[in-house]
Scaffold this motif. Structure first.
Motif, PDB file in Angstrom:
ATOM      1  N   ARG A   7       0.859  -1.183   0.000  1.00 57.78           N
ATOM      2  CA  ARG A   7       0.000   0.000   0.000  1.00 57.78           C
ATOM      3  C   ARG A   7       0.895   1.232   0.000  1.00 57.78           C
ATOM      4  N   ALA A  55      -4.319   7.802  10.482  1.00 55.32           N
ATOM      5  CA  ALA A  55      -4.869   6.504  10.063  1.00 55.32           C
ATOM      6  C   ALA A  55      -4.486   6.178   8.624  1.00 55.32           C
ATOM      7  N   ARG A  56      -4.461   7.182   7.758  1.00 57.41           N
ATOM      8  CA  ARG A  56      -4.085   6.953   6.358  1.00 57.41           C
ATOM      9  C   ARG A  56      -2.628   6.517   6.247  1.00 57.41           C
ATOM     10  N   GLU A  58      -0.870   5.125   8.746  1.00 60.09           N
ATOM     11  CA  GLU A  58      -0.788   3.820   9.423  1.00 60.09           C
ATOM     12  C   GLU A  58      -1.104   2.678   8.456  1.00 60.09           C
ATOM     13  N   GLU A  59      -2.084   2.874   7.592  1.00 61.23           N
ATOM     14  CA  GLU A  59      -2.488   1.837   6.633  1.00 61.23           C
ATOM     15  C   GLU A  59      -1.461   1.623   5.529  1.00 61.23           C
TER      16      GLU A  59
END
Length: 177
Positions: A7, A55-56, A58-59
């Motif tokens: 990712r 969060a973005r 972290e992903e």
């Protein structure tokens, strides 16, 4: 063994039509989309609240930052965004696409390397730098210098290696805080 795509977050300050950063971002997106090992997510800071940025990141398994150089550095809003994230940067590879100024943005990249080192991230050596930015791309959105595509490929090769190695390491042993 199934290998999941990496990712890749492509972090940009804005995607206003006609801006050099937008042209470079759109070209780089096309480079990434030609490769099977990445799943790309565009993170536009102009449209992403700082509260959702951690969060973005972290992903993501890796991050590429597109930034201009302003006054021998990178813009303040990018610094605010980086500082809003903190722990999700740990043990993540980060690469840079920079432009502007006489240095082609290299001074911004060098300062970003220092910041990301402090954040326990892994800034990779390969950097895409655009000197005299408006003349670097033709009207069709492709680089005028044919070696630019090769440089992007090398950046992605190294980013892929680091992203996979660090993703596997984080899964096996959490990064110490």
């Amino acid at each position: 063994m199934t290998v999941h795509p990496l990712r890749l977050a492509l972090l940009v300050r804005n995607t206003e039509p006609g801006g050099f950063g937008t042209v470079a971002t759109e070209w780089f997106q096309r480079q990434v989309e030609q490769r099977d090992e990445f799943k790309l997510e565009l993170v536009d800071l102009a449209a992403t609240p700082l509260t959702s940025l951690p969060a973005r990141i972290e992903e993501a398994d890796a991050v590429v930052i597109v930034s201009p150089e302003y006054n021998h550095a990178y813009p303040g809003d990018l610094k605010s965004a980086i500082d809003a994230v903190r722990r999700p940067w740990y043990a993540k590879p980060v690469a840079f696409i920079v432009y502007g100024g006489r240095s082609g943005g290299i001074r911004a990249a060098e300062q970003l390397r220092l910041v990301f080192g402090e954040l326990h991230a892994v800034p990779i050596r390969e950097t895409l730098s655009f000197h005299q930015a408006p003349s670097c791309f033709g009207p069709d959105g492709t680089p005028v210098d044919p070696t630019t595509t090769d440089a992007a490929g090398l950046l992605l090769d190294h980013l892929s290696w680091w992203a996979r190695a660090l993703r596997d390491a984080r899964a096996e042993t959490p990064y110490p805080a």
